[in-house]
Design a protein around this motif. Structure first.
Motif, PDB file in Angstrom:
ATOM      1  N   ALA A 138       1.366  -7.796  -2.550  1.00 56.28           N
ATOM      2  CA  ALA A 138       1.364  -6.632  -3.438  1.00 56.28           C
ATOM      3  C   ALA A 138      -0.056  -6.178  -3.764  1.00 56.28           C
ATOM      4  O   ALA A 138      -0.353  -4.968  -3.747  1.00 56.28           O
ATOM      5  CB  ALA A 138       2.120  -6.968  -4.726  1.00 56.28           C
ATOM      6  N   ALA A 139      -0.955  -7.120  -4.053  1.00 59.38           N
ATOM      7  CA  ALA A 139      -2.335  -6.754  -4.379  1.00 59.38           C
ATOM      8  C   ALA A 139      -3.045  -6.131  -3.185  1.00 59.38           C
ATOM      9  O   ALA A 139      -3.766  -5.127  -3.320  1.00 59.38           O
ATOM     10  CB  ALA A 139      -3.092  -7.991  -4.866  1.00 59.38           C
ATOM     11  N   VAL A 140      -2.854  -6.703  -2.009  1.00 58.64           N
ATOM     12  CA  VAL A 140      -3.485  -6.149  -0.804  1.00 58.64           C
ATOM     13  C   VAL A 140      -2.939  -4.759  -0.499  1.00 58.64           C
ATOM     14  O   VAL A 140      -3.672  -3.858  -0.065  1.00 58.64           O
ATOM     15  CB  VAL A 140      -3.274  -7.116   0.383  1.00 58.64           C
ATOM     16  CG1 VAL A 140      -3.671  -6.464   1.690  1.00 58.64           C
ATOM     17  CG2 VAL A 140      -4.091  -8.376   0.182  1.00 58.64           C
ATOM     18  N   THR A 141      -1.642  -4.541  -0.747  1.00 62.54           N
ATOM     19  CA  THR A 141      -1.066  -3.210  -0.538  1.00 62.54           C
ATOM     20  C   THR A 141      -1.679  -2.188  -1.478  1.00 62.54           C
ATOM     21  O   THR A 141      -1.957  -1.046  -1.071  1.00 62.54           O
ATOM     22  CB  THR A 141       0.455  -3.269  -0.736  1.00 62.54           C
ATOM     23  OG1 THR A 141       1.011  -4.234   0.166  1.00 62.54           O
ATOM     24  CG2 THR A 141       1.090  -1.921  -0.459  1.00 62.54           C
ATOM     25  N   CYS A 142      -1.910  -2.557  -2.727  1.00 66.95           N
ATOM     26  CA  CYS A 142      -2.548  -1.635  -3.674  1.00 66.95           C
ATOM     27  C   CYS A 142      -3.952  -1.245  -3.226  1.00 66.95           C
ATOM     28  O   CYS A 142      -4.299  -0.044  -3.185  1.00 66.95           O
ATOM     29  CB  CYS A 142      -2.597  -2.274  -5.064  1.00 66.95           C
ATOM     30  SG  CYS A 142      -1.001  -2.551  -5.837  1.00 66.95           S
ATOM     31  N   ILE A 143      -4.761  -2.234  -2.882  1.00 67.79           N
ATOM     32  CA  ILE A 143      -6.134  -1.949  -2.449  1.00 67.79           C
ATOM     33  C   ILE A 143      -6.130  -1.163  -1.140  1.00 67.79           C
ATOM     34  O   ILE A 143      -6.918  -0.226  -0.953  1.00 67.79           O
ATOM     35  CB  ILE A 143      -6.928  -3.247  -2.301  1.00 67.79           C
ATOM     36  CG1 ILE A 143      -6.917  -4.025  -3.622  1.00 67.79           C
ATOM     37  CG2 ILE A 143      -8.351  -2.957  -1.874  1.00 67.79           C
ATOM     38  CD1 ILE A 143      -7.548  -3.288  -4.774  1.00 67.79           C
TER      39      ILE A 143
END
Length: 637
Positions: A413-418
């Protein structure tokens, strides 16, 4: 004397000075139609969390006493009631909608809490000096608040489904009630809070539908129907591996359109429907899609309303201000205002287009990662370790693998946001460059920057083009001859190499720029995919995202192997059947012969044990050099 007469009187000077500070009624800086009055719903945030937190606690206590720990772990605390496990995430079976909805609900709540300053209004003094401390506590409060929604499903009984239905209905009804009474908030954008709550409402509505459906299925169907369906899946997968593949003698003619659509479908969704995706990967994809939605919404509400206000405030005074700074403007002020408003509107269009394209690319990459993940799981289950990791690797669980498995959903999820933010920034810049340097100069004759540069440097570009054509034609027709091509005319080849050295240095500069652009584009597009390393093969272990995915994949294979599960199901008879019934007979061809006798039962049992041990990837490193088919398992054919 004349100077004294020309000077203003002291009283008059003071009067003019005081006129500057007369407290007249000042007009508001925000237009009256944009002022959002504070809203106080009937069900306030404090009352909402007080009621639902109490109900969740009572629900959890009820579920703990409903299913005693003695059935889960007899040797721990003498079997006294304890906290239930939310779900068997390693099993990979059951209803996938419940954990996906619960994890999506939790992520949306945490995302809102971190960005929306009104999310902690139910906590007294949450806006003071200890605001960050309260946010840290809220990171553990929301998982505890939504924990019973998962625990109700893990009970697998009628009381659990009833409790889950009541709890999901209460959450959904209270949240919808609040947003209907107060849809607008002054933070970021008037409807940002409502739009950010849409994923929570959708997840709660999904849970409110699933739990009654499960309750009705439990009342209508026998208790062992679900176990039969899960048992049948693993046995069908085993039958598929044992079945001989039919030889394809002829190929039907396929049109170009159907072939293109088939390739697109195979790129985004796997055609192998016999191998089930793991529950953990589906949850990671769901949370990633919701994270992309939240980030896209935040980028839109943070930019578009501000630009809209700027566009509506452009007038003749703004044009005069630009002229005062030396910016050339049109003599007709109305025409100049129209130009600037049109350019700002063009920026908005480029921003929205970049956002739509970046969201489409992100969703496409997430779907592609699911296809790649299914292929990697099936390949590792078949023993093809080198095809997935490109080098031999032992398939054993380890502490780093277990830690990566626990944090995979959060990392994804964090990598998708960035990744979505990076894609949007790059695409927005590309849209601006194409619009203002190519489209508008050609259509309206404005911003003539590229065309004058091309007019001055066209001999340079023509030289590079001619040298490129000469080199390729000479290598094709002069320096390579013969049936197998051989290098000839070497003296001319060396002369061309020396003469074209300065021009090739300039071409090398263009090649370096192209390499940078291509590498940046590839890495930005595939940034949200953890299953694909952004580094070369020799240094893939330096990529923390790819290393996390590899460890996650190892644990998924070692703990969720379908053949091992099928073998265990064959050895352990179901509770609704007689213990002496042999399940392996259903895997053998029906040739009409009787399968009775102790010897045939023993042979089939030994065959099933040998077949399962051969296909167990955790035992590959312990085998000798001589194995079946030279080291590759039979099912890999």
């Amino acid at each position: 004397m004349s100077s004294l007469e020309g000077s203003p009187e002291p009283g008059q000077d003071d009067q003019n000075y005081d006129d500057w500070y007369i407290d007249d009624s000042q007009e508001p800086t925000v237009p009256p139609h944009e002022i959002i009055l504070p809203c106080f719903p009937t069900l306030s945030d404090g009352l909402y969390h007080l009621i639902l937190a109490s109900v969740s606690l009572c629900t959890l206590l009820f579920l703990c006493f409903l299913i005693r720990r003695q059935k889960l772990c007899t040797s721990f605390c003498w079997g006294v009631p304890g906290v239930l496990s939310p779900l068997n995430l390693l099993e990979g079976s059951g209803n996938n909608w419940v954990p996906c909805a619960a994890f999506g609900l939790l992520f949306s709540s945490i995302f809102r809490m971190l960005l929306d300053p009104t999310a902690l209004n139910f906590i007294p003094y949450s806006d003071g000096a200890h605001k960050e401390f309260w946010k840290i506590l809220a990171l553990f409060y929301y998982p505890a608040l939504y924990y019973p929604l998962l625990a109700s499903y893990s009970v697998q009984r009628i009381p659990g489904y009833i409790v889950g239905t009541i709890l999901s209905w209460m959450h959904c009804g209270a949240l919808i009630w609040q947003k209907v009474e107060c849809p607008q908030t002054p933070q970021f954008y008037s409807y940002y809070s409502l739009l950010a709550t849409v994923p929570q409402i959708c997840c709660l509505i999904l849970l409110s539908i699933i739990y009654p459906t499960l309750l009705l299925q439990k009342l209508r169907q026998p208790s062992h129907s679900k176990q039969m369906s899960e048992r049948n899946y693993y046995l069908k997968y085993l039958k598929k591996l044992l079945r001989r593949k039919a030889s394809k003698t002829s190929k039907d003619s396929v049109s170009i359109g159907s072939q293109v659509s088939l390739n697109l479908c195979s790129y985004l969704c796997s055609s192998n429907i016999g191998f089930r995706l793991s529950q953990r990967s589906l949850m990671a994809a769901t949370v990633s899609v919701l994270s992309a939605y939240q980030v896209a919404l935040l980028l839109l509400v943070g930019f578009l309303p501000t630009v809209k206000k700027i566009r509506s405030s452009i007038d003749a005074e703004f044009i005069l201000m630009l002229a005062g700074f030396g910016v050339p403007v049109d003599e007709d002020k109305a025409k100049a205002v129209d130009y600037i408003v049109y350019y700002i509107w063009t920026v908005e269009v480029c921003y929205i287009a970049a956002m739509v394209l970046s969201c489409a690319v992100t969703v496409t990459m997430l779907l592609r990662s699911l296809v790649k993940h299914r292929w990697a799981l099936q390949s590792l289950c078949a023993g093809k370790v080198t095809q997935v990791f490109l080098k031999p690797r032992s398939l054993h669980p380890s502490p780093p693998a277990l830690a990566s498995w626990m944090s995979h959903i959060s990392y994804q999820a964090a990598v998708t946001c960035i990744g979505l933010i990076l894609q949007h920034v790059i695409l927005f810049l590309v849209h601006l460059i194409v619009t203002f340097l190519i489209i508008i100069p050609i259509a309206y004759g404005k911003f003539q920057i590229v065309l004058p540069i091309l007019e001055r440097t066209w001999p340079f570009w023509l030289l590079l083009l001619l040298v490129t054509i000469v080199q390729h034609l000479s290598t094709r027709f002069i320096f390579l001859q013969g049936s197998p091509w051989q290098t000839t005319n070497r003296r001319v080849l060396f002369l061309f190499t020396y003469i074209f050295l300065p021009v090739n240095i300039l071409r090398g500069g263009l090649l370096a720029i192209a390499r940078l652009v291509i590498s940046l584009t590839f890495n930005v597009i595939h940034f949200c995919r953890l299953d694909l390393s952004l580094l070369q093969h020799s240094v893939q272990s330096w990529d923390p995202g790819y290393r996390n995915y590899c460890n996650f994949l190892l644990l998924e294979v070692t703990e969720c192997h379908p053949l091992v599960t099928a073998f265990c199901l064959l050895l352990k008879p179901p509770c609704w059947k007689k213990p002496d019934l042999e399940e392996g007979i259903h895997l053998m061809p029906a040739d009409g012969r009787s399968a009775k006798g102790a010897r045939s039962h023993l042979a089939r049992a030994r065959w099933g044990l040998a077949y399962t041990l051969i296909h167990n990837p955790s035992l590959v490193s312990h085998r000798g050099s001589r194995t079946i088919n030279g080291g590759s398992p039979p099912c890999s054919k």
